[in-house]
Scaffold this active site. Structure first.
Site, PDB file in Angstrom:
ATOM      1  N   PRO A  86      49.217   8.503  54.237  1.00  0.00           N
ATOM      2  CA  PRO A  86      50.316   8.725  55.188  1.00  0.00           C
ATOM      3  C   PRO A  86      50.697   7.447  55.922  1.00  0.00           C
ATOM      4  O   PRO A  86      49.836   6.695  56.372  1.00  0.00           O
ATOM      5  CB  PRO A  86      49.729   9.763  56.160  1.00  0.00           C
ATOM      6  CG  PRO A  86      48.237   9.614  56.042  1.00  0.00           C
ATOM      7  CD  PRO A  86      47.981   9.205  54.632  1.00  0.00           C
ATOM      8  N   SER A 114      52.757  11.642  57.155  1.00  0.00           N
ATOM      9  CA  SER A 114      52.416  11.249  58.513  1.00  0.00           C
ATOM     10  C   SER A 114      53.029  12.169  59.557  1.00  0.00           C
ATOM     11  O   SER A 114      54.140  12.669  59.403  1.00  0.00           O
ATOM     12  CB  SER A 114      52.889   9.815  58.768  1.00  0.00           C
ATOM     13  OG  SER A 114      52.705   9.452  60.118  1.00  0.00           O
ATOM     14  N   GLN A 134      49.145  14.857  57.942  1.00  0.00           N
ATOM     15  CA  GLN A 134      48.304  14.008  58.784  1.00  0.00           C
ATOM     16  C   GLN A 134      48.593  14.253  60.263  1.00  0.00           C
ATOM     17  O   GLN A 134      49.741  14.374  60.685  1.00  0.00           O
ATOM     18  CB  GLN A 134      48.539  12.540  58.428  1.00  0.00           C
ATOM     19  CG  GLN A 134      47.762  11.546  59.257  1.00  0.00           C
ATOM     20  CD  GLN A 134      48.564  11.010  60.433  1.00  0.00           C
ATOM     21  OE1 GLN A 134      49.773  11.159  60.506  1.00  0.00           O
ATOM     22  NE2 GLN A 134      47.877  10.398  61.382  1.00  0.00           N
ATOM     23  N   TYR A 136      47.820  12.981  64.249  1.00  0.00           N
ATOM     24  CA  TYR A 136      47.276  12.136  65.308  1.00  0.00           C
ATOM     25  C   TYR A 136      46.948  13.030  66.499  1.00  0.00           C
ATOM     26  O   TYR A 136      47.602  14.059  66.709  1.00  0.00           O
ATOM     27  CB  TYR A 136      48.285  11.068  65.750  1.00  0.00           C
ATOM     28  CG  TYR A 136      48.425   9.912  64.791  1.00  0.00           C
ATOM     29  CD1 TYR A 136      47.359   9.073  64.531  1.00  0.00           C
ATOM     30  CD2 TYR A 136      49.652   9.639  64.177  1.00  0.00           C
ATOM     31  CE1 TYR A 136      47.494   8.000  63.664  1.00  0.00           C
ATOM     32  CE2 TYR A 136      49.793   8.573  63.312  1.00  0.00           C
ATOM     33  CZ  TYR A 136      48.709   7.755  63.061  1.00  0.00           C
ATOM     34  OH  TYR A 136      48.838   6.691  62.202  1.00  0.00           O
ATOM     35  N   THR A 162      43.616  11.481  61.648  1.00  0.00           N
ATOM     36  CA  THR A 162      43.457  10.028  61.658  1.00  0.00           C
ATOM     37  C   THR A 162      42.800   9.585  62.954  1.00  0.00           C
ATOM     38  O   THR A 162      43.284   9.889  64.046  1.00  0.00           O
ATOM     39  CB  THR A 162      44.819   9.326  61.494  1.00  0.00           C
ATOM     40  OG1 THR A 162      45.334   9.638  60.197  1.00  0.00           O
ATOM     41  CG2 THR A 162      44.677   7.827  61.621  1.00  0.00           C
ATOM     42  N   LYS A 262      39.926  10.778  58.635  1.00  0.00           N
ATOM     43  CA  LYS A 262      40.307   9.451  58.148  1.00  0.00           C
ATOM     44  C   LYS A 262      39.962   8.405  59.207  1.00  0.00           C
ATOM     45  O   LYS A 262      40.299   8.563  60.377  1.00  0.00           O
ATOM     46  CB  LYS A 262      41.801   9.405  57.846  1.00  0.00           C
ATOM     47  CG  LYS A 262      42.305   8.075  57.317  1.00  0.00           C
ATOM     48  CD  LYS A 262      43.789   8.174  56.987  1.00  0.00           C
ATOM     49  CE  LYS A 262      44.339   6.859  56.454  1.00  0.00           C
ATOM     50  NZ  LYS A 262      44.377   5.814  57.499  1.00  0.00           N
ATOM     51  N   HIS A 286      42.641   1.605  58.859  1.00  0.00           N
ATOM     52  CA  HIS A 286      44.088   1.654  59.079  1.00  0.00           C
ATOM     53  C   HIS A 286      44.785   0.460  58.429  1.00  0.00           C
ATOM     54  O   HIS A 286      45.752  -0.085  58.962  1.00  0.00           O
ATOM     55  CB  HIS A 286      44.405   1.718  60.570  1.00  0.00           C
ATOM     56  CG  HIS A 286      45.566   2.613  60.894  1.00  0.00           C
ATOM     57  ND1 HIS A 286      45.419   3.954  61.157  1.00  0.00           N
ATOM     58  CD2 HIS A 286      46.892   2.379  60.997  1.00  0.00           C
ATOM     59  CE1 HIS A 286      46.590   4.497  61.423  1.00  0.00           C
ATOM     60  NE2 HIS A 286      47.509   3.556  61.318  1.00  0.00           N
ATOM     61  N   ASP A 317      40.441   3.856  51.591  1.00  0.00           N
ATOM     62  CA  ASP A 317      41.800   3.461  51.930  1.00  0.00           C
ATOM     63  C   ASP A 317      41.738   2.026  52.435  1.00  0.00           C
ATOM     64  O   ASP A 317      41.006   1.736  53.382  1.00  0.00           O
ATOM     65  CB  ASP A 317      42.330   4.395  53.028  1.00  0.00           C
ATOM     66  CG  ASP A 317      43.806   4.206  53.319  1.00  0.00           C
ATOM     67  OD1 ASP A 317      44.302   3.082  53.156  1.00  0.00           O
ATOM     68  OD2 ASP A 317      44.453   5.173  53.745  1.00  0.00           O
ATOM     69  N   GLY A 318      42.492   1.119  51.806  1.00  0.00           N
ATOM     70  CA  GLY A 318      42.519  -0.250  52.303  1.00  0.00           C
ATOM     71  C   GLY A 318      42.390  -1.296  51.228  1.00  0.00           C
ATOM     72  O   GLY A 318      41.355  -1.388  50.565  1.00  0.00           O
TER      73      GLY A 318
END
Length: 398
Positions: A86, A114, A134, A136, A162, A262, A286, A317-318
Site C-alpha cells: 500500500p 492504503s 491498510q 493507519y 501499518t 506491517k 516503510h 517489504d523494502g
C-alpha cells in the site's frame, strides 16, 4: 508527432529503466515523492544495497524444466510471490490505484490499498478481488473500526495495520513540497514543472477537459462523503496517540478475517504479533521512510523467519528491484514480498501496462534464478542457496 518517446517500444527491460522513464515523464515534484527517504537516506540505501552482499550458491546440473512460483498470502492464492504494497495518494497517473489494481489483477496477484489512497475502496475492489485494506491508527477506535468494516463490505479480503512510521520534524530526505490541495495557487506554482512534461499533462485531459488531481483521501470517511485533504488527514494522524499492542489485539479481534502487522524488524515484536493472533507480518521499515539508521529489512528477515515462521506468515517489504532480490528473501524465510517504489515507477513510466511490466520482470527474474539454482519450486529455497557474509544478518530483540 507522438508525445510518447517510447511509443514504438513501451516495454522496459529492468525496474531501473522504469525509474529512468518515470523520471523523464513525471514533473519533478511528483517524481521526487517516489524516491524520497528519511533524513540522510541511510536506511533507504541499505534496503537496496544489502541485497548485493548476498550471493548465490548454484547447482549447475539437474536444472528443472518446469518451475513452480505460486504461493498464498492471507488466504489468497498468488501465481508469484510478489504483491503490491500500500502507498498513499498518487498523482502519478489519472487512474491511480485503480490502474494498479487492474495490473495486479491481470497478473493474478494481490494489492494492499492504503488508508490514504486517492480512490475509494469500492472502485478498487471492483477491478481486483484480492485487496487487503491498510489501516493507519488514526482517530478513535470507533472511527478505525468503521473504516475497516467499510472495507470488509466492499470486499477486502484482509486488513494490514501499518506501524512502521515516525513523524519526522522537517521534510523527508529528498521529499518535495506537496500542496495542501491542487488549487489555482498550486497550479501556478507547479505550472513550470508541468509545462516541460507534456505527456504527463496530456494524460490528465479527458473529453476535452482537464482533470485536476484530487489530493483528498476518500477512505477515511463514510462512503459517498468527501474525504479530508491528505494533509488534513496527516494532521489528524499525528495527533492520534500511536497504537499499543492492546489496541492492535482489539482490532484483530474485531476484524473477522486475515490480519497483517506491517513494520516488524525485531524478533520480540514478531512474537507479539503471533501472540495477538495476526495471520501475517511484514518485515518493513516503510521503504526507508521511517527511523533512519535502522538496518535493511533483508538483514533482519532471517532471524525473524527462523523464530516465528512456523506460527505466522512472514513477508518482506523494502528494496526489491529484481527477481533475484525476491529469491534471496524467500531463501531467508519470507513467504512473499511486497513492492512499493518499483510498481510506482512502472505506473509513472507507462500507466497500468507499466505496472504489469514490472510484475512480469520480477516473475521472469524469479524463474531464471530458480533455473540457475536447479530448484523446481520457490518452496524448495533455503539458506543453502545463498552465500551469507559474516555479520550480514542482525537479530534485533529476543
Amino acid at each position: 508527432m507522438s508525445l510518447n518517446p517510447w511509443a514504438r517500444n513501451p516495454w522496459f527491460e529492468t525496474v531501473h529503466e522504469a525509474q529512468r522513464r518515470a523520471k523523464q515523464h513525471l514533473p519533478k515534484s511528483v517524481y521526487s515523492s517516489l524516491v524520497a527517504g528519511t533524513q540522510a537516506g541511510v536506511t533507504l540505501d541499505d534496503n537496496m544495497n544489502a541485497f548485493s552482499q548476498l550471493r548465490f550458491s548454484p547447482h549447475v546440473v539437474g536444472v528443472q524444466p518446469d518451475r513452480e512460483l505460486s504461493t498464498s498470502v492471507m488466504g489468497q492464492e498468488l501465481p508469484l510471490p510478489v504483491m503490491i504494497s500500500p502507498t498513499g495518494v498518487q498523482a502519478v497517473d489519472p487512474d491511480g490505484e485503480v490502474a494498479v489494481a487492474r495490473a495486479a489483477a491481470a497478473r493474478g496477484t494481490a494489492m494492499g490499498l492504503s488508508n490514504f489512497a486517492s480512490r475509494p475502496i469500492e472502485e478498487v475492489t471492483a477491478v481486483n478481488d484480492k485487496i487487503f485494506f491498510q489501516i493507519y491508527w488514526l482517530g478513535s477506535r470507533e472511527e478505525i473500526l468503521e473504516r475497516a468494516m467499510r472495507a470488509k463490505d466492499a470486499g477486502a479480503k484482509g486488513l494490514i495495520t501499518t506501524t512502521d512510521w515516525v513523524f519526522n520534524i522537517g521534510r523527508d530526505w529528498g521529499s518535495p513540497e506537496i500542496p495542501e490541495s491542487v488549487n489555482l495557487k498550486a497550479l501556478v506554482r507547479l505550472a513550470p514543472e508541468i509545462a516541460v512534461k507534456p505527456r504527463y499533462a496530456m494524460k490528465w485531459i479527458r473529453g476535452g477537459k482537464v482533470e485536476i488531481p484530487d489530493l483528498t483521501v476518500p477512505n477515511l470517511v463514510p462512503r459517498g462523503q468527501r474525504g479530508p485533504t491528505f494533509f488534513g488527514a496527516y494532521g489528524q494522524w499525528m495527533n492520534t496517540p500511536p497504537p499499543t499492542w492492546e489496541d492492535l489485539e482489539w482490532l484483530r479481534n474485531k476484524w473477522d478475517g486475515p490480519f497483517m502487522v506491517k513494520g516488524i524488524s525485531r524478533v520480540d515484536d514478531a512474537k507479539r504479533a503471533v501472540d495477538i493472533g495476526a495471520t501475517a507480518l511484514s518485515v518493513s521499515n516503510h521503504g526507508g521512510n521511517n527511523l533512519d539508521g535502522t538496518p535493511a529489512t533483508i538483514r533482519v528477515l532471517g532471524p525473524i523467519a527462523d523464530t516465528v515462521g512456523n506460527d505466522i506468515e512472514v513477508l518482506l517489504d523494502g528494496g526489491i528491484r529484481r527477481g533475484s532480490d525476491v529469491v534471496k528473501a524467500l531463501a531467508l524465510g519470507a513467504r512473499a514480498v511486497m513492492i512499493g517504489r518499483a510498481y510506482l515507477w512502472g505506473l509513472g513510466a507507462n500507466g497500468q501496462a507499466g505496472v504489469e511490466n514490472v510484475l512480469d520482470l520480477l516473475r521472469m527474474g524469479i524463474d531464471e534464478c530458480l533455473m540457475g539454482l536447479s530448484r523446481k519450486s520457490i518452496h524448495e529455497l533455503t539458506r543453502d542457496d545463498l552465500i551469507i557474509p559474516d555479520g550480514f544478518e542482525m537479530r534485533l530483540g529476543d
